[in-house]
Write an enzyme that holds these catalytic residues in place. Sequence first.
Site: not given
Length: 924
Positions: A607, A609-610, A612, A724
């Site tokens: 996503g 943010f990075g 997973v 979000d």
Amino acid sequence: MEARPFLLLSLSVLFFMYPTNAQMPGFVSIDCGGKENFTDDIGIEWIPDDQFNYGETANIVVANETQKQYMTLRHFPADNRKYCYTLNVLTRTRYLVRTTFLYGNFDNNNVYPKFDLSLGATHWSTIVISDVNTIEVRELIFLTSFPTISVCLSNATTGKPFVSTLELRPFNGSIYYTDYENQFFLSTSARINFGADSDAPVRYPDDPFDRIWESDSLKKANYLVDVAAGTKKISTIMPIDVNRNERPPQKVMQTAVVGTSGVLTYRLNLDGFPGFGWACTYFAEIEDLSPSETRKFRLVLPGAPDITKAAVNIQENAQGKDRLYEPGMPNISLPFILSFQFQKTSDSSRGPLLSAMEINKYLRINDGSLDGTVISNLVSHYSAADWAQEGGDPCLPVPWSWVQCNSDPRPRIVSIFLSRKNLTGNVPLELTKLTGLVELLLDGNSLTGPIPDFAGCGNLKIIHLEDNQLSGELPSSLADLHDLKELYLQNNSLSGTVPISLLKKNLILNYSGNINLHKGGNPRSHMKLIIGSSVGAAMLLIAIIASYLFMHKGAEKNYKEEKLPPPLPVHGLVSSLGDVATEASHFFAFSEIEDATKNFERKIGSGGFGVVYYGKMKDGKEIAVKVLTSNSYQGKREFSNEVTLLSRIHHRNLVQFLGCCQEEGKNILVYEYMHNGTLKEHLYGPLTRERSISWLKRLEIAEDAAKGIEYLHTGCVPTIIHRDLKSSNILLDKHMRAKVSDFGLSKLAVDGAAHVSSVVRGTVGYLDPEYYASQQLTDKSDVYSFGVILLELISGQEAISNESFGVNCRNIVQWAKTHIESGDIQGIIDPLLRNEFEIQSVWKIAEKAMMCVQSHGNMRPSMVEVLKEVQDAILIERGAEVRREDNSGDMSRGSIHTSINIGSTDPGVAEPLVSLDESIVHPR
Ligand SMILES: *[C@@H]1O[C@H](CO)[C@@H](O)[C@H](O)[C@H]1NC(C)=O
Ligand SMILES: *[C@@H]1O[C@H](CO)[C@@H](O)[C@H](O)[C@H]1NC(C)=O
């Protein structure tokens, strides 16, 4: 001052009961906000709460309300405290306690108050005012086990908590005895006088216990409706033998309804149900039947076939005319919407008769904090002090202002904040019996005598005893406190030597200003700061001292709200000085992460943010490892700030943050692993074909998520706005319980005020248009996004779609709005739900969702209000589920089942997931 019949204390008031001639002994009637004693028209003696020096009083004027006790009220600040009235009672005695609330627009506010009412630690009811002129009444019947009871107001979600009257009525024996009374209160849901001759209730003096028997002619929405044709009122002036005095009063039994066409039917909403309850019906034959006539009937209750078997013959059961017969059910399961019917038997010449009815809900008693007795002993030594008057349970429903508790079902006290409270005498020994204590602040008092033995408080981390007059030697048991991290003893009169074992511990120890206290061999060194041997750099020492000084400057009651020191990017020490009630954040070694993820083998999501990854720790614990994209953080400082914040947020409905790792140039966050992936996949992923989630389950997911968000909004200081929220950020665990993820990486909201941010963050389709336009971020932006999620739950449609919503409409909000406003709810319901839902509960959610997506934030409800609505819908759905199970033989249901397959060919549902923007999902 003249002798008062009650003793007033500052914050809670003890009202003693006293016998008088005019009314029943033991009645206590408090006119909240009143100024004087008076006796009302029916002979009840009211006393004011005028020396209660908390809260404020208000006078109100309500049309047609002439009772003096309703012309005043007392209201309290909408803060996070509780406000308790404490009343003296006789132990092991059954009482009726009644509170009433007449709003009367006392605060001229355009939002009506909503707050919680509790009896001791037990949540009694949520008071929701929906009308300026209507008196809300709550009653409980209970057996006392202590010499006092506390009635408390707390948790204002809108408006200010207030109360109009508080009444206590003791019973004699009583018919309200139940097998469960040590575990359950009885909360009154209905007490009805059938055939009443007016709208007025029957109460004192007709009822010597001053119960309120409501008139059946008082019409209310969904209350006593669906009355069968041919229902007739009858009455008599003959005395009725009610045989014992806690039966309904004669006046109630002198009126009744009869079903002249052979049936009596009623439907009524039962507040607090579904659940188990105590129900009793009361009959007396008051018509003259000729010897050849009979009156026999049966009660028909959906879902309770056994009850229908027994036929009632009043005269026979009561052994005569004008005598009471009261068949009751001590424990019966009842729905929220109760429909019942009395039906005459085929051999009966007269139709059924009903005189009165009472239904009480079993309310499980919350036994409260495990430390309740210990702390009330402690408090009893300080009966003159303000802080000792808060009343009720120390932890529940909200803790006292100087106490913090853990979140166990039976909480324990973890923190005591009694700095600068003018305490004198010895350190109260009760403190040593608080076995869950983590933090004890007693600094700045005038305490004398020795430091007691805290060996029983094995979790103690922080002890502040500085600036007192304590004497004697340091107990060596202090060194045995395994978790002890900070011990402040400066400026006392302690003597002897500091035990070596204490000096050797890894802790902050300050014993300066104790002239006779020495460290063996070196009397000069009064302040010692010992850091674990693995990290001993001088720089670090300075940093810790600096942050310690910064933090404790002027720290008093608001200790917990003090700004955190700048986080120290040092292994194992981040935030250990900041938030002691929660765990310090854990730092993982990069090698540990590599092992757990098998060198980042399994990617389970990605996503903004990075990326997973799935991982499994050596101990078997499954984790989700989020590797932040390198440009997510400006530098170490910002990362540490976020991590410090994350480690302070704990809630059952928030994905648990386990720790972080900042090595090899990577910023890594570690979370608990959520086995069932995202809500999004369950709504319209490929999974839905096999097993779509039921409406009830969807509601439960909404409830869980709402609780998590509500906690971010109201349980965190400062407030956290998620920014979000979307169905891919709601994750499901093994048991399909929902948790919100990806919180806390957003910037903090500033004291609840609107926050201006330079970059609007969020996801198209969920983004609050007002926020987008103004860049003013408030918690209502999350409410907007949650409204969109509710619409997804109803419809199984994605928030944004090019195909599903017809021409010129790409947006679920617009699409749903058009349908809902034209009354076409069916048009948006997910076909995968088949017909297995109550339309009433879907409407409830649809209407609330529409409120959530209002264009102006101030018109949207708060998360608490949304949560309440979801919970109401759940009650409806659960009640209906029980009924559906009861009727499962029905033909109609079979035919519903055959039409199910249509749904899964719907083009709107079949789209597989392509963009994985969720943070933590299950492996494929
Ligand atoms: C009532 O009956 C149910 C089912 O038999 C039982 O679970 C419950 O504990 C009983 N008592 C109360 C007060 O609910
Ligand atoms: C302590 O006592 C002083 C002097 O009597 C008083 O001014 C102060 O308000 C008291 N503080 C508290 C917390 O009771």
